[in-house]
Design a protein around this motif. Structure first.
Motif, mmCIF file in Angstrom:
data_model
loop_
_atom_site.group_PDB
_atom_site.id
_atom_site.type_symbol
_atom_site.label_atom_id
_atom_site.label_comp_id
_atom_site.label_asym_id
_atom_site.label_seq_id
_atom_site.Cartn_x
_atom_site.Cartn_y
_atom_site.Cartn_z
ATOM 1 N N LEU B 8 0.766 -1.229 0.027
ATOM 2 C CA LEU B 8 -0.085 0.219 0.003
ATOM 3 C C LEU B 8 0.819 1.381 -0.017
ATOM 4 C CD1 LEU B 8 -3.160 1.257 0.344
ATOM 5 C CD2 LEU B 8 -2.649 1.181 2.615
ATOM 6 N N GLU B 9 2.089 1.063 0.605
ATOM 7 C CA GLU B 9 2.825 2.298 0.640
ATOM 8 C C GLU B 9 3.406 2.846 -0.788
ATOM 9 O OE1 GLU B 9 6.400 1.379 3.067
ATOM 10 O OE2 GLU B 9 7.510 3.150 2.460
ATOM 11 N N ALA B 12 0.646 4.269 -2.610
ATOM 12 C CA ALA B 12 0.422 5.441 -2.123
ATOM 13 C C ALA B 12 1.280 6.518 -2.934
ATOM 14 C CB ALA B 12 0.333 5.526 -0.695
ATOM 15 N N ASP B 16 0.914 9.308 -5.801
ATOM 16 C CA ASP B 16 1.567 10.808 -5.650
ATOM 17 C C ASP B 16 2.652 11.313 -6.324
ATOM 18 O OD1 ASP B 16 -0.709 10.783 -3.717
ATOM 19 O OD2 ASP B 16 0.442 10.740 -1.816
ATOM 20 N N ALA B 40 -8.329 -2.201 -6.513
ATOM 21 C CA ALA B 40 -9.146 -2.074 -5.361
ATOM 22 C C ALA B 40 -8.691 -0.831 -4.512
ATOM 23 C CB ALA B 40 -9.629 -3.052 -4.602
ATOM 24 N N ASP B 41 -7.198 -1.135 -4.010
ATOM 25 C CA ASP B 41 -6.487 -0.071 -3.326
ATOM 26 C C ASP B 41 -6.416 1.165 -4.170
ATOM 27 O OD1 ASP B 41 -6.071 -2.170 -1.493
ATOM 28 O OD2 ASP B 41 -4.154 -2.426 -1.923
ATOM 29 N N ARG B 43 -8.429 2.302 -6.298
ATOM 30 C CA ARG B 43 -9.635 2.984 -6.353
ATOM 31 C C ARG B 43 -9.787 3.692 -4.863
ATOM 32 N NH1 ARG B 43 -11.256 -1.204 -9.191
ATOM 33 N NH2 ARG B 43 -12.545 -2.463 -7.544
ATOM 34 N N TRP B 44 -9.693 2.881 -3.756
ATOM 35 C CA TRP B 44 -9.903 3.554 -2.505
ATOM 36 C C TRP B 44 -9.115 4.725 -2.260
ATOM 37 C CZ3 TRP B 44 -7.203 4.907 1.714
ATOM 38 C CH2 TRP B 44 -7.931 5.235 3.087
ATOM 39 N N LEU B 45 -7.983 4.704 -2.676
ATOM 40 C CA LEU B 45 -6.777 5.961 -2.437
ATOM 41 C C LEU B 45 -7.539 7.008 -3.137
ATOM 42 C CD1 LEU B 45 -3.204 4.112 -2.542
ATOM 43 C CD2 LEU B 45 -4.071 5.686 -0.867
ATOM 44 N N GLN B 47 -10.361 7.947 -4.245
ATOM 45 C CA GLN B 47 -11.800 8.229 -3.552
ATOM 46 C C GLN B 47 -11.259 9.097 -2.314
ATOM 47 O OE1 GLN B 47 -14.797 7.973 -4.466
ATOM 48 N NE2 GLN B 47 -15.913 8.939 -2.574
ATOM 49 N N PHE B 48 -10.393 8.553 -1.339
ATOM 50 C CA PHE B 48 -10.087 9.302 -0.036
ATOM 51 C C PHE B 48 -9.330 10.554 -0.394
ATOM 52 C CE2 PHE B 48 -6.420 9.770 2.666
ATOM 53 C CZ PHE B 48 -7.215 10.077 3.960
ATOM 54 N N LYS B 49 -8.361 10.485 -1.416
ATOM 55 C CA LYS B 49 -7.600 11.720 -1.872
ATOM 56 C C LYS B 49 -8.692 12.972 -2.355
ATOM 57 C CE LYS B 49 -3.667 12.045 -3.812
ATOM 58 N NZ LYS B 49 -2.610 11.777 -4.855
ATOM 59 N N GLN B 50 -9.515 12.499 -3.116
ATOM 60 C CA GLN B 50 -10.362 13.412 -3.710
ATOM 61 C C GLN B 50 -11.414 13.766 -2.549
ATOM 62 O OE1 GLN B 50 -12.626 11.627 -6.919
ATOM 63 N NE2 GLN B 50 -13.093 13.514 -7.936
ATOM 64 N N ALA B 51 -11.912 13.059 -1.912
ATOM 65 C CA ALA B 51 -12.866 13.458 -0.909
ATOM 66 C C ALA B 51 -11.987 14.391 0.482
ATOM 67 C CB ALA B 51 -13.573 12.269 -0.097
ATOM 68 N N ALA B 52 -10.864 13.900 0.471
ATOM 69 C CA ALA B 52 -10.000 14.618 1.604
ATOM 70 C C ALA B 52 -10.002 16.262 1.204
ATOM 71 C CB ALA B 52 -8.638 14.073 1.943
#
Lengths: 190, 399
Positions: B8-9, B12, B16, B40-41, B43-45, B47-52
């Motif tokens: 995951l590191e 991420a 970035d 899947a990881d 997609r989540w990352l 979504q998280f970045k966009q929402a953050a």
């Protein structure tokens, strides 16, 4: 009040008479509802009215919400409806400047608004998760993802007092924790 | 366990743009394989970045949130439809608990009334009467004649000094009293909606035939005699009651006969004597039905023969129903009916018959009116052994 309980669990607790669960629901969705109201072009005063109306509405319908896991969508719809009513009441149409800022798709205004509002809902959940995730992770994720500008690892190292080499593993650990918390709260990515 | 080649590191940093060229090449290579967990990881990352970083998320003033929280505790909110569950559950005070308990008690009472046979049921109808039939209403000093169509109530007594009578109770319960029988209706109750029944009768003396249709679970049919207690949930049986013993003969279904501390279950074809003292004595009746010789010895055609569910199409298995255990019904004509029948003097044997079934009634034909049939069934007292079925007054030679 931050909690990792899902919306379904909170609604059940509310129905069972647990006032803390209602407080948690308000805390979870207060930013979403207020933000949508402001983004609709309402004044702060009208946004406050919409805010109160939507929560009163939610309270009335707690026992009849068919899909508690879709509470965010339910609230978004309810808030938009109340905003529309308020705008009609004020006899004004939303000005061009009040159309949501980001239109990421070409499928029309409504869909972009919906997707923006979903992001707002996620944002509220992220805030709630940050309150539970622990100080180190909160600082790390806030710096990396919530600040307007992405700082370099050197800046992060300096601001958090962490060796540069441990930033990557720490971030991965914090992201995994964040994902777990959001999942518990019912925020998944399909 | 194989470790996933991309962490995951890595993902991420890849997302970035922070990876060194070598690691980036390795991650790219792996992602080209279409790794589902990495997809899947990612997609989540995203979504998280966009929402953050979404713009326009504004926390409301604290006062606004406080007011929204207060809605839950506001009395006015309780009056809103849909809040009933919240209001009532959250404010479960002792007073409300007492109210709830009271409601439960009332509900229980209603259910009890509906289910338990506590309500006075329909009166017993005199469906047929022939000869001298008398009744004494509860509390009345004297007997008075009874006619077909009369109704008897709980507490009433009925006696048949000479002749016979048929009483129709509710739900298909019927009883046929022969000459000499005396009966008291002790209890005649039903549930509020009639679903359950409680019949309690006291047969002091004489011979009576009972027909009990299958009763509901909580219903009961109880017959008391001077020496015993007879209960039945479904069956046809006869009882000869005397001061010193009771004889029960079962034709159909099962009957429990009890005396003192003893009780036994009797099934079709069995007879038992309940003495005043001692255990119930069970003795099987002869194997062959007794109606071979005189299948249509008949009874009193009742006013509503077709409304008699348990007797539909089933002729009585025997017409000599009150014979004491160990004896043979009087008109079978089998050798056992002779001197070997020793339990009771033969002169005490009483032949009677049950209610006529539709087939029996049909066999009698139109001419088989009560009047026409009467002379045949009120024949002279039968002989000591094995005379044909006729009515005999108990309390004669035996008493």
């Amino acid at each position: 009040m931050a909690t990792d309980s899902s919306d379904s669990e909170l609604i059940s607790a509310c129905i069972a008479g647990q006032s803390w669960a209602w407080d948690a629901l308000v805390d979870r969705y207060k930013g979403l509802i207020y933000s949508i109201a402001l983004r609709s072009g309402l004044t702060q005063e009208d946004a406050a009215d919409v805010f109160q109306t939507v929560f009163a509405h939610l309270l009335q319908h707690l026992t009849t919400i068919r899909e508690p896991q879709g509470l965010a969508a339910w609230l978004i719809t309810a808030t938009r409806r109340e905003c529309w009513r308020m705008l009609r009441k004020r006899q004004r149409e939303p000005a061009a400047s009040e159309v949501p800022l980001i239109q990421t798709t070409a499928r029309g205004w409504a869909e972009s608004v919906q997707s923006e509002e979903n992001l707002l809902a996620w944002h509220g959940f992220i805030h709630e998760a940050l309150a539970q995730i622990g100080e180190r992770c909160r600082q790390m994720l806030t710096l990396l993802y919530l600040e307007p500008e992405e700082p370099s690892y050197d800046e992060i190292s300096a601001r958090l007092g962490l060796p540069r080499g441990s930033i990557g593993p720490t971030r991965a650990r914090c992201l995994a924790k964040m994902r777990d918390l959001l999942t518990k709260m019912g925020m998944n990515v399909k | 366990m194989n470790r996933h080649p991309v962490s995951l590191e890595n993902l991420a940093d890849w997302e970035d743009g922070r990876l060194d060229p070598e690691t980036r090449r390795r991650v790219n290579e792996h992602l080209r394989t279409g790794c589902p967990s990495c997809q899947a990881d990612l997609r989540w990352l995203r979504q998280f970045k966009q929402a953050a970083r979404v713009q326009g998320y504004v926390e409301p003033p604290a006062e606004l949130a406080r007011r929204a929280k207060a809605l839950y505790r506001a009395p006015s909110a309780r009056a809103v439809p849909g809040r009933f569950a919240l209001g009532s559950l959250r404010r479960f005070t002792p007073a409300r608990a007492v109210l709830a308990a009271l409601l439960l008690v009332i509900l229980g009472g209603v259910l009890f009334l509906i289910q338990a046979p506590t309500v006075l049921a329909h009166q017993a109808l005199v469906a047929a009467a022939q000869g001298v039939v008398q009744a004494r209403p509860v509390g009345a000093p004297e007997w008075h004649p009874v006619h077909v169509g009369d109704r008897l109530s709980e507490g009433d007594e009925v006696q048949v000094p000479d002749g016979q009578a048929t009483l129709s109770l509710f739900a298909g319960c019927r009883l046929d009293l022969s000459a000499g029988a005396e009966l008291k209706i002790v209890s005649l109750r039903s549930g509020l909606l009639g679903g359950t029944l409680r019949v309690t009768l006291l047969q002091d003396t004489g011979v009576a035939h009972y027909d009990v249709p299958p009763l509901a679970r909580l219903s009961s049919f109880t017959l008391r005699t001077p020496t015993g207690l007879i209960t039945c949930q479904a069956g046809r049986f006869s009882v000869n009651a005397r001061a010193d013993e009771t004889t029960v003969t079962v034709f159909q279904g099962t009957v429990r006969a009890a005396g003192g501390l003893h009780s036994t279950m009797l099934s079709a074809g069995q007879a038992a004597v309940i003495p005043a003292q001692g255990p119930v004595q069970v003795q099987p009746t002869p194997e062959s039905p007794a109606n071979e010789g005189n299948p249509t010895s008949g009874g009193i055609p009742t006013s509503t023969p077709s409304g008699h569910p348990t007797s539909t199409g089933v002729p009585l298995p025997t017409q000599a129903v009150a014979a004491p255990a160990g004896t043979t019904p009087a008109h079978t004509g089998t050798p056992e009916a002779g001197p070997q029948a020793t339990t009771m003097p033969a002169t005490e044997m009483h032949a009677t018959q049950g209610l006529p079934t539709p087939s029996e009634t049909a066999a009698m034909g139109q001419s088989s009116t009560p009047q026409a049939a009467a002379p045949e069934h009120t024949a002279q007292p039968s002989g000591p052994s094995g005379s044909t079925g006729g009515w005999q007054r108990p309390g004669g030679p035996a008493d």
